[in-house]
Scaffold this motif. Structure first.
Motif, PDB file in Angstrom:
ATOM      1  N   UNK A   1      -5.251   8.976   7.286  1.00 57.72           N
ATOM      2  CA  UNK A   1      -6.587   8.872   6.590  1.00 57.72           C
ATOM      3  C   UNK A   1      -6.577   9.590   5.229  1.00 57.72           C
ATOM      4  N   UNK A   2      -6.157  10.783   5.208  1.00 58.00           N
ATOM      5  CA  UNK A   2      -6.212  11.430   3.962  1.00 58.00           C
ATOM      6  C   UNK A   2      -5.314  10.893   2.883  1.00 58.00           C
ATOM      7  N   UNK A   3      -4.413  10.293   3.222  1.00 56.63           N
ATOM      8  CA  UNK A   3      -3.386   9.697   2.379  1.00 56.63           C
ATOM      9  C   UNK A   3      -4.243   8.229   1.823  1.00 56.63           C
TER      10      UNK A   3
ATOM     11  N   UNK B   1       0.659  11.436  -7.088  1.00 52.47           N
ATOM     12  CA  UNK B   1       2.044  11.410  -6.550  1.00 52.47           C
ATOM     13  C   UNK B   1       2.221  10.214  -5.721  1.00 52.47           C
ATOM     14  N   UNK B   2       3.627  10.010  -5.105  1.00 51.85           N
ATOM     15  CA  UNK B   2       3.975   8.788  -4.318  1.00 51.85           C
ATOM     16  C   UNK B   2       4.288   9.407  -3.022  1.00 51.85           C
ATOM     17  N   UNK B   3       4.233   8.771  -1.768  1.00 51.95           N
ATOM     18  CA  UNK B   3       4.711   9.062  -0.643  1.00 51.95           C
ATOM     19  C   UNK B   3       6.121   9.660  -0.378  1.00 51.95           C
TER      20      UNK B   3
ATOM     21  N   UNK C   1       8.826   6.820   0.269  1.00 51.20           N
ATOM     22  CA  UNK C   1       9.027   6.007  -0.797  1.00 51.20           C
ATOM     23  C   UNK C   1       9.880   6.527  -1.824  1.00 51.20           C
ATOM     24  N   UNK C   2       9.739   7.735  -2.110  1.00 50.35           N
ATOM     25  CA  UNK C   2      10.715   8.170  -3.214  1.00 50.35           C
ATOM     26  C   UNK C   2      12.035   8.358  -2.742  1.00 50.35           C
ATOM     27  N   UNK C   3      12.128   8.856  -1.475  1.00 47.43           N
ATOM     28  CA  UNK C   3      13.479   8.940  -0.986  1.00 47.43           C
ATOM     29  C   UNK C   3      14.060   7.670  -0.840  1.00 47.43           C
TER      30      UNK C   3
ATOM     31  N   UNK D   1       0.837  -1.217   0.011  1.00 42.95           N
ATOM     32  CA  UNK D   1       0.026  -0.030  -0.084  1.00 42.95           C
ATOM     33  C   UNK D   1       0.864   1.250   0.085  1.00 42.95           C
ATOM     34  N   UNK D   2       2.042   1.032   0.729  1.00 49.73           N
ATOM     35  CA  UNK D   2       2.910   2.323   0.918  1.00 49.73           C
ATOM     36  C   UNK D   2       3.440   2.918  -0.385  1.00 49.73           C
ATOM     37  N   UNK D   3       3.514   1.893  -1.416  1.00 52.18           N
ATOM     38  CA  UNK D   3       4.149   2.371  -2.895  1.00 52.18           C
ATOM     39  C   UNK D   3       2.891   2.653  -3.861  1.00 52.18           C
TER      40      UNK D   3
END
Ligand code: ZN
Ligand code: ZN
Length: 396
Positions: free
Chosen positions: A227-229, A376-378, A381-383, A189-191
Protein backbone atom coordinates in the motif's frame (compact mmCIF):
# COMPACT_ATOMS: atom_id res chain seq x y z
CA UNK A 1 19.13 -10.87 -23.43
CA UNK A 2 16.54 -8.33 -24.48
CA UNK A 3 15.09 -6.44 -21.58
CA UNK A 4 11.86 -4.67 -20.86
CA UNK A 5 13.01 -1.34 -22.31
CA UNK A 6 13.64 -2.92 -25.72
CA UNK A 7 9.88 -3.35 -26.04
CA UNK A 8 8.69 -0.41 -24.00
CA UNK A 9 7.63 2.20 -24.97
CA UNK A 10 6.23 1.04 -28.29
CA UNK A 11 8.18 2.29 -31.35
CA UNK A 12 5.14 4.24 -32.57
CA UNK A 13 5.54 6.55 -29.55
CA UNK A 14 8.75 8.08 -31.07
CA UNK A 15 10.55 7.99 -27.72
CA UNK A 16 12.71 5.57 -25.79
CA UNK A 17 13.74 5.13 -22.17
CA UNK A 18 17.47 5.62 -21.58
CA UNK A 19 19.70 5.62 -18.54
CA UNK A 20 21.74 8.59 -17.42
CA UNK A 21 25.37 7.94 -16.42
CA UNK A 22 26.26 6.99 -12.89
CA UNK A 23 22.89 7.51 -11.27
CA UNK A 24 21.15 5.08 -13.67
CA UNK A 25 18.22 7.46 -13.62
CA UNK A 26 15.72 6.55 -16.37
CA UNK A 27 14.85 9.35 -18.77
CA UNK A 28 12.72 9.75 -21.88
CA UNK A 29 14.59 10.54 -25.11
CA UNK A 30 13.30 11.62 -28.56
CA UNK A 31 13.79 9.04 -31.32
CA UNK A 32 13.48 11.64 -34.10
CA UNK A 33 13.51 15.42 -34.69
CA UNK A 34 10.46 17.53 -33.84
CA UNK A 35 9.40 21.11 -34.52
CA UNK A 36 7.75 23.29 -31.90
CA UNK A 37 4.06 22.37 -31.76
CA UNK A 38 4.51 18.79 -33.05
CA UNK A 39 2.65 16.02 -31.23
CA UNK A 40 5.35 13.52 -30.23
CA UNK A 41 2.90 10.85 -29.08
CA UNK A 42 -0.58 10.30 -27.70
CA UNK A 43 -1.03 8.21 -24.57
CA UNK A 44 -4.10 6.80 -22.87
CA UNK A 45 -4.09 6.63 -19.08
CA UNK A 46 -3.87 3.31 -17.29
CA UNK A 47 -6.40 4.56 -14.75
CA UNK A 48 -8.10 7.90 -14.10
CA UNK A 49 -10.04 9.54 -11.31
CA UNK A 50 -12.32 12.50 -11.82
CA UNK A 51 -12.01 15.22 -9.18
CA UNK A 52 -14.40 14.42 -6.36
CA UNK A 53 -16.62 17.51 -6.72
CA UNK A 54 -17.13 16.89 -10.46
CA UNK A 55 -17.84 13.22 -9.77
CA UNK A 56 -20.65 14.26 -7.44
CA UNK A 57 -22.05 16.88 -9.81
CA UNK A 58 -22.21 14.40 -12.67
CA UNK A 59 -20.84 16.71 -15.36
CA UNK A 60 -17.97 14.61 -16.79
CA UNK A 61 -17.54 11.08 -18.11
CA UNK A 62 -16.05 8.87 -15.39
CA UNK A 63 -13.98 6.95 -17.92
CA UNK A 64 -12.57 9.44 -20.47
CA UNK A 65 -13.19 12.61 -18.38
CA UNK A 66 -15.00 14.34 -21.26
CA UNK A 67 -17.41 17.15 -20.38
CA UNK A 68 -20.92 15.86 -21.09
CA UNK A 69 -23.67 18.11 -22.39
CA UNK A 70 -26.81 18.11 -20.29
CA UNK A 71 -29.15 15.26 -21.10
CA UNK A 72 -26.56 13.35 -23.14
CA UNK A 73 -25.13 11.30 -20.29
CA UNK A 74 -25.55 7.57 -19.78
CA UNK A 75 -26.34 7.10 -16.11
CA UNK A 76 -26.16 3.52 -14.78
CA UNK A 77 -28.88 2.87 -12.23
CA UNK A 78 -26.95 1.41 -9.35
CA UNK A 79 -23.53 2.97 -9.26
CA UNK A 80 -22.31 3.97 -5.86
CA UNK A 81 -19.76 6.51 -7.14
CA UNK A 82 -22.40 8.43 -9.13
CA UNK A 83 -20.55 7.63 -12.35
CA UNK A 84 -21.92 8.87 -15.68
CA UNK A 85 -20.61 8.16 -19.16
CA UNK A 86 -20.38 9.96 -22.49
CA UNK A 87 -20.86 6.77 -24.51
CA UNK A 88 -21.69 3.10 -24.36
CA UNK A 89 -18.01 2.33 -25.08
CA UNK A 90 -16.84 4.28 -22.04
CA UNK A 91 -19.45 2.61 -19.85
CA UNK A 92 -18.54 -0.89 -21.00
CA UNK A 93 -14.79 -0.30 -20.61
CA UNK A 94 -15.11 1.31 -17.20
CA UNK A 95 -17.37 -1.45 -15.92
CA UNK A 96 -15.09 -4.21 -17.16
CA UNK A 97 -11.88 -2.61 -15.89
CA UNK A 98 -12.88 -1.62 -12.37
CA UNK A 99 -16.27 -0.05 -11.80
CA UNK A 100 -18.14 -3.34 -11.57
CA UNK A 101 -15.90 -4.69 -8.84
CA UNK A 102 -15.58 -1.45 -6.89
CA UNK A 103 -18.92 0.33 -7.09
CA UNK A 104 -21.74 -2.04 -8.03
CA UNK A 105 -23.34 -5.11 -6.47
CA UNK A 106 -23.13 -7.09 -9.68
CA UNK A 107 -21.02 -10.23 -9.81
CA UNK A 108 -17.29 -9.54 -10.23
CA UNK A 109 -16.95 -12.98 -11.82
CA UNK A 110 -17.63 -13.99 -15.42
CA UNK A 111 -21.15 -15.28 -16.17
CA UNK A 112 -21.72 -18.84 -14.94
CA UNK A 113 -18.99 -18.63 -12.29
CA UNK A 114 -20.84 -16.61 -9.68
CA UNK A 115 -22.99 -19.46 -8.29
CA UNK A 116 -24.91 -17.29 -5.87
CA UNK A 117 -21.85 -15.53 -4.48
CA UNK A 118 -23.00 -12.01 -5.33
CA UNK A 119 -26.30 -12.30 -3.47
CA UNK A 120 -24.43 -13.62 -0.44
CA UNK A 121 -21.89 -10.79 -0.42
CA UNK A 122 -24.40 -8.01 -1.09
CA UNK A 123 -24.84 -6.51 2.41
CA UNK A 124 -21.11 -6.38 3.23
CA UNK A 125 -20.28 -5.04 -0.20
CA UNK A 126 -22.88 -2.32 0.06
CA UNK A 127 -21.49 -1.20 3.40
CA UNK A 128 -17.83 -1.27 2.30
CA UNK A 129 -18.57 0.71 -0.87
CA UNK A 130 -20.54 3.28 1.09
CA UNK A 131 -17.68 3.84 3.53
CA UNK A 132 -15.19 4.26 0.69
CA UNK A 133 -17.29 6.61 -1.46
CA UNK A 134 -18.26 8.71 1.58
CA UNK A 135 -14.57 9.05 2.36
CA UNK A 136 -13.69 10.13 -1.18
CA UNK A 137 -16.51 12.67 -1.09
CA UNK A 138 -15.61 14.15 2.27
CA UNK A 139 -11.85 14.37 1.66
CA UNK A 140 -11.96 15.23 -2.04
CA UNK A 141 -9.02 12.87 -2.60
CA UNK A 142 -8.35 11.14 -5.91
CA UNK A 143 -5.20 9.11 -5.15
CA UNK A 144 -6.99 6.35 -3.16
CA UNK A 145 -9.42 6.00 -6.07
CA UNK A 146 -6.56 5.73 -8.57
CA UNK A 147 -5.09 2.96 -6.45
CA UNK A 148 -8.41 1.10 -6.07
CA UNK A 149 -8.92 1.26 -9.83
CA UNK A 150 -5.38 0.07 -10.52
CA UNK A 151 -5.89 -2.96 -8.27
CA UNK A 152 -9.36 -3.64 -9.64
CA UNK A 153 -8.10 -3.49 -13.21
CA UNK A 154 -5.45 -6.10 -12.44
CA UNK A 155 -7.93 -8.32 -10.61
CA UNK A 156 -10.42 -8.02 -13.48
CA UNK A 157 -7.70 -9.12 -15.89
CA UNK A 158 -7.08 -12.18 -13.74
CA UNK A 159 -10.76 -13.15 -13.49
CA UNK A 160 -11.21 -12.58 -17.24
CA UNK A 161 -8.65 -15.31 -17.82
CA UNK A 162 -11.17 -17.90 -16.55
CA UNK A 163 -13.26 -17.31 -19.64
CA UNK A 164 -11.04 -16.05 -22.46
CA UNK A 165 -12.53 -14.55 -25.62
CA UNK A 166 -15.65 -13.41 -23.79
CA UNK A 167 -17.32 -10.52 -25.65
CA UNK A 168 -16.70 -7.35 -23.65
CA UNK A 169 -13.90 -9.12 -21.81
CA UNK A 170 -10.76 -7.14 -21.06
CA UNK A 171 -7.17 -7.69 -22.12
CA UNK A 172 -3.85 -6.22 -20.99
CA UNK A 173 -3.39 -2.72 -22.43
CA UNK A 174 -1.03 -2.88 -25.45
CA UNK A 175 1.97 -1.05 -24.00
CA UNK A 176 4.86 -3.03 -25.46
CA UNK A 177 5.89 -3.86 -29.02
CA UNK A 178 4.93 -7.11 -30.65
CA UNK A 179 7.11 -10.07 -29.86
CA UNK A 180 7.71 -8.98 -26.28
CA UNK A 181 7.34 -11.36 -23.36
CA UNK A 182 3.95 -11.11 -21.67
CA UNK A 183 4.45 -7.90 -19.75
CA UNK A 184 1.38 -6.89 -17.78
CA UNK A 185 0.23 -3.87 -15.80
CA UNK A 186 2.16 -5.01 -12.75
CA UNK A 187 5.42 -5.08 -14.75
CA UNK A 188 4.90 -1.47 -15.81
CA UNK A 189 3.96 -0.29 -12.34
CA UNK A 190 6.83 -2.18 -10.72
CA UNK A 191 9.37 -0.06 -12.62
CA UNK A 192 7.98 3.35 -11.73
CA UNK A 193 9.82 5.64 -9.34
CA UNK A 194 8.25 6.46 -6.00
CA UNK A 195 8.65 8.66 -2.96
CA UNK A 196 7.98 7.86 0.68
CA UNK A 197 4.52 9.04 1.62
CA UNK A 198 2.38 8.90 4.71
CA UNK A 199 0.08 6.05 3.58
CA UNK A 200 -3.01 6.04 5.76
CA UNK A 201 -4.03 2.73 7.33
CA UNK A 202 -7.69 3.81 7.23
CA UNK A 203 -7.50 4.13 3.44
CA UNK A 204 -5.84 0.74 3.10
CA UNK A 205 -8.62 -0.83 5.16
CA UNK A 206 -11.35 0.79 3.09
CA UNK A 207 -9.93 -0.46 -0.21
CA UNK A 208 -9.28 -3.90 1.29
CA UNK A 209 -12.88 -4.12 2.50
CA UNK A 210 -14.31 -3.11 -0.87
CA UNK A 211 -12.26 -5.80 -2.64
CA UNK A 212 -12.59 -8.49 0.04
CA UNK A 213 -16.35 -8.10 0.39
CA UNK A 214 -16.76 -8.63 -3.37
CA UNK A 215 -14.48 -11.63 -3.69
CA UNK A 216 -13.39 -13.46 -0.54
CA UNK A 217 -9.59 -13.76 -0.59
CA UNK A 218 -8.99 -10.32 -2.08
CA UNK A 219 -8.63 -8.75 1.36
CA UNK A 220 -5.01 -9.91 1.28
CA UNK A 221 -4.34 -8.03 -2.00
CA UNK A 222 -3.00 -4.94 -0.27
CA UNK A 223 -0.64 -5.55 2.64
CA UNK A 224 0.80 -2.46 4.37
CA UNK A 225 4.14 -2.37 2.52
CA UNK A 226 2.47 -2.74 -0.86
CA UNK A 227 0.00 0.00 0.00
CA UNK A 228 2.73 2.45 1.00
CA UNK A 229 4.71 1.69 -2.15
CA UNK A 230 1.68 2.06 -4.44
CA UNK A 231 0.62 5.35 -2.85
CA UNK A 232 4.21 6.61 -3.21
CA UNK A 233 4.15 5.75 -6.91
CA UNK A 234 0.81 7.43 -7.45
CA UNK A 235 1.99 10.55 -5.60
CA UNK A 236 5.14 10.74 -7.73
CA UNK A 237 3.64 9.86 -11.12
CA UNK A 238 0.03 11.05 -11.34
CA UNK A 239 -0.71 13.72 -13.95
CA UNK A 240 -3.33 16.44 -13.73
CA UNK A 241 -5.82 16.27 -16.60
CA UNK A 242 -6.61 19.77 -17.78
CA UNK A 243 -8.10 20.93 -21.08
CA UNK A 244 -9.47 24.19 -22.54
CA UNK A 245 -7.36 26.16 -20.08
CA UNK A 246 -8.61 24.23 -17.09
CA UNK A 247 -10.96 25.43 -14.41
CA UNK A 248 -10.77 27.92 -11.56
CA UNK A 249 -13.47 26.51 -9.28
CA UNK A 250 -11.69 23.46 -7.87
CA UNK A 251 -12.38 23.30 -4.13
CA UNK A 252 -9.31 24.21 -2.09
CA UNK A 253 -7.86 21.26 -0.20
CA UNK A 254 -8.14 21.55 3.56
CA UNK A 255 -5.34 19.02 4.12
CA UNK A 256 -1.98 20.19 5.49
CA UNK A 257 0.35 21.35 2.68
CA UNK A 258 2.52 18.25 3.11
CA UNK A 259 -0.55 15.98 2.76
CA UNK A 260 -2.12 17.69 -0.24
CA UNK A 261 -2.34 15.74 -3.46
CA UNK A 262 -0.18 17.22 -6.20
CA UNK A 263 -0.23 16.13 -9.82
CA UNK A 264 2.23 16.75 -12.60
CA UNK A 265 0.81 19.63 -14.60
CA UNK A 266 2.33 22.89 -15.83
CA UNK A 267 -1.13 24.44 -15.48
CA UNK A 268 -1.32 23.80 -11.73
CA UNK A 269 -3.24 21.06 -9.91
CA UNK A 270 -5.88 23.65 -8.97
CA UNK A 271 -6.93 23.85 -12.64
CA UNK A 272 -7.31 20.13 -13.26
CA UNK A 273 -10.57 18.18 -13.59
CA UNK A 274 -9.03 14.85 -12.62
CA UNK A 275 -5.88 12.76 -12.31
CA UNK A 276 -4.43 9.94 -14.37
CA UNK A 277 -1.52 7.50 -14.46
CA UNK A 278 0.42 7.39 -17.73
CA UNK A 279 3.17 4.80 -17.80
CA UNK A 280 5.24 6.28 -20.67
CA UNK A 281 4.92 9.91 -19.62
CA UNK A 282 5.89 8.85 -16.10
CA UNK A 283 9.49 8.78 -17.40
CA UNK A 284 9.47 12.50 -18.23
CA UNK A 285 11.77 14.37 -15.88
CA UNK A 286 10.98 17.84 -14.60
CA UNK A 287 12.61 21.03 -15.82
CA UNK A 288 11.69 24.65 -15.15
CA UNK A 289 12.71 25.22 -18.81
CA UNK A 290 10.93 22.23 -20.36
CA UNK A 291 10.97 21.20 -24.01
CA UNK A 292 7.60 19.38 -23.98
CA UNK A 293 4.19 19.83 -22.39
CA UNK A 294 1.22 17.53 -21.85
CA UNK A 295 -1.88 18.67 -23.71
CA UNK A 296 -5.39 17.26 -23.54
CA UNK A 297 -6.67 18.90 -26.70
CA UNK A 298 -9.15 16.13 -27.51
CA UNK A 299 -11.09 17.23 -24.44
CA UNK A 300 -10.50 13.88 -22.75
CA UNK A 301 -7.86 12.19 -20.57
CA UNK A 302 -5.87 11.23 -23.69
CA UNK A 303 -2.47 12.87 -23.19
CA UNK A 304 -0.83 14.48 -26.23
CA UNK A 305 2.84 15.18 -25.65
CA UNK A 306 3.59 18.40 -27.52
CA UNK A 307 7.05 19.82 -28.32
CA UNK A 308 7.38 23.34 -26.86
CA UNK A 309 10.43 24.03 -29.00
CA UNK A 310 12.52 22.27 -31.64
CA UNK A 311 13.81 18.92 -30.41
CA UNK A 312 16.61 16.84 -31.94
CA UNK A 313 16.77 13.07 -32.03
CA UNK A 314 18.53 11.92 -28.85
CA UNK A 315 17.46 14.95 -26.77
CA UNK A 316 16.08 14.26 -23.31
CA UNK A 317 12.41 15.25 -23.00
CA UNK A 318 11.47 17.31 -19.96
CA UNK A 319 8.20 18.81 -18.79
CA UNK A 320 7.25 21.17 -15.98
CA UNK A 321 5.62 19.25 -13.12
CA UNK A 322 4.37 22.57 -11.71
CA UNK A 323 3.44 26.04 -12.95
CA UNK A 324 6.87 27.52 -13.77
CA UNK A 325 5.64 30.84 -15.15
CA UNK A 326 6.40 34.01 -13.29
CA UNK A 327 3.08 35.46 -12.05
CA UNK A 328 2.45 39.22 -12.44
CA UNK A 329 2.63 39.72 -8.67
CA UNK A 330 5.94 37.88 -8.27
CA UNK A 331 9.59 38.74 -8.69
CA UNK A 332 11.77 36.17 -10.49
CA UNK A 333 13.17 35.16 -7.12
CA UNK A 334 9.69 34.65 -5.61
CA UNK A 335 8.63 32.57 -8.61
CA UNK A 336 11.77 30.50 -8.26
CA UNK A 337 11.11 29.91 -4.57
CA UNK A 338 7.44 28.99 -5.15
CA UNK A 339 8.12 26.38 -7.81
CA UNK A 340 11.05 24.90 -5.88
CA UNK A 341 8.94 24.53 -2.75
CA UNK A 342 6.17 22.85 -4.73
CA UNK A 343 8.68 20.44 -6.30
CA UNK A 344 10.23 19.64 -2.94
CA UNK A 345 6.82 19.00 -1.34
CA UNK A 346 5.31 17.06 -4.18
CA UNK A 347 8.24 15.14 -5.65
CA UNK A 348 10.92 15.35 -2.97
CA UNK A 349 13.78 16.89 -4.93
CA UNK A 350 15.78 20.10 -5.19
CA UNK A 351 15.53 21.30 -8.75
CA UNK A 352 18.93 21.82 -10.33
CA UNK A 353 17.82 22.70 -13.83
CA UNK A 354 19.72 25.44 -15.68
CA UNK A 355 17.01 28.03 -15.01
CA UNK A 356 17.03 27.38 -11.27
CA UNK A 357 20.80 27.69 -11.26
CA UNK A 358 20.89 30.89 -13.34
CA UNK A 359 17.97 32.56 -11.49
CA UNK A 360 19.76 32.26 -8.20
CA UNK A 361 20.28 35.53 -6.32
CA UNK A 362 21.88 36.47 -3.04
CA UNK A 363 18.56 36.13 -1.26
CA UNK A 364 18.51 33.10 1.02
CA UNK A 365 16.14 30.38 -0.19
CA UNK A 366 15.35 28.87 3.18
CA UNK A 367 15.37 25.15 3.81
CA UNK A 368 13.44 23.17 1.20
CA UNK A 369 13.33 20.26 3.60
CA UNK A 370 14.52 17.65 1.10
CA UNK A 371 17.72 16.09 -0.05
CA UNK A 372 18.92 16.40 -3.62
CA UNK A 373 16.49 13.76 -4.88
CA UNK A 374 14.62 11.40 -2.59
CA UNK A 375 12.70 9.46 -5.26
CA UNK A 376 13.67 5.82 -5.72
CA UNK A 377 12.97 2.57 -7.52
CA UNK A 378 12.05 -0.75 -5.95
CA UNK A 379 15.09 -2.70 -4.77
CA UNK A 380 14.05 -5.79 -6.75
CA UNK A 381 13.91 -3.76 -9.97
CA UNK A 382 17.36 -2.23 -9.56
CA UNK A 383 18.80 -5.69 -8.76
CA UNK A 384 17.36 -7.15 -11.96
CA UNK A 385 18.62 -4.26 -14.05
CA UNK A 386 22.12 -4.38 -12.69
CA UNK A 387 22.19 -8.08 -13.56
CA UNK A 388 22.34 -9.29 -9.98
CA UNK A 389 19.20 -11.37 -10.31
CA UNK A 390 17.70 -13.35 -13.14
CA UNK A 391 14.03 -12.85 -12.53
CA UNK A 392 11.98 -13.39 -15.67
CA UNK A 393 8.90 -11.30 -16.37
CA UNK A 394 5.46 -12.79 -15.81
CA UNK A 395 4.57 -14.89 -18.79
CA UNK A 396 1.45 -16.63 -17.49
ZN1 ZN B 1 -16.33 8.95 -22.06
ZN1 ZN C 1 14.34 24.25 -11.89
Amino acid sequence: MLGYYEYFPQKRMNVSVKETGESKYKILVAEKDFEAGDVIYKEDPLVVALDSDLQQMGTHCSHCLRLIHKGMAIKPESDRLNAIYCSKECQVASKAESQNLLFTLESPLPPGMDQGLSSLTKPKREEAQKVFTDYLKSTGKTNPLLLARLLARQISLETAKFTPNQPGGIVEPPLTDEGSPGYGISDHIERLRYIDVNALEAERKMITEVLGSALPGLESTLPEDKHALAMGKIAYNAFGVCYSGGRDDKPVSTARPEDQERTRTPYGTSRQIGSGLYVVSAYLAHSCEPNVRPSFSSGTAELHLVASRAIKKGDQLTMAFVDVTQHPDETAEQARRRRRFELARGWRFKCECSRCVSDVTDEAEGDLGVGRDESKVEAAVSRVESGQAGIMPDTD
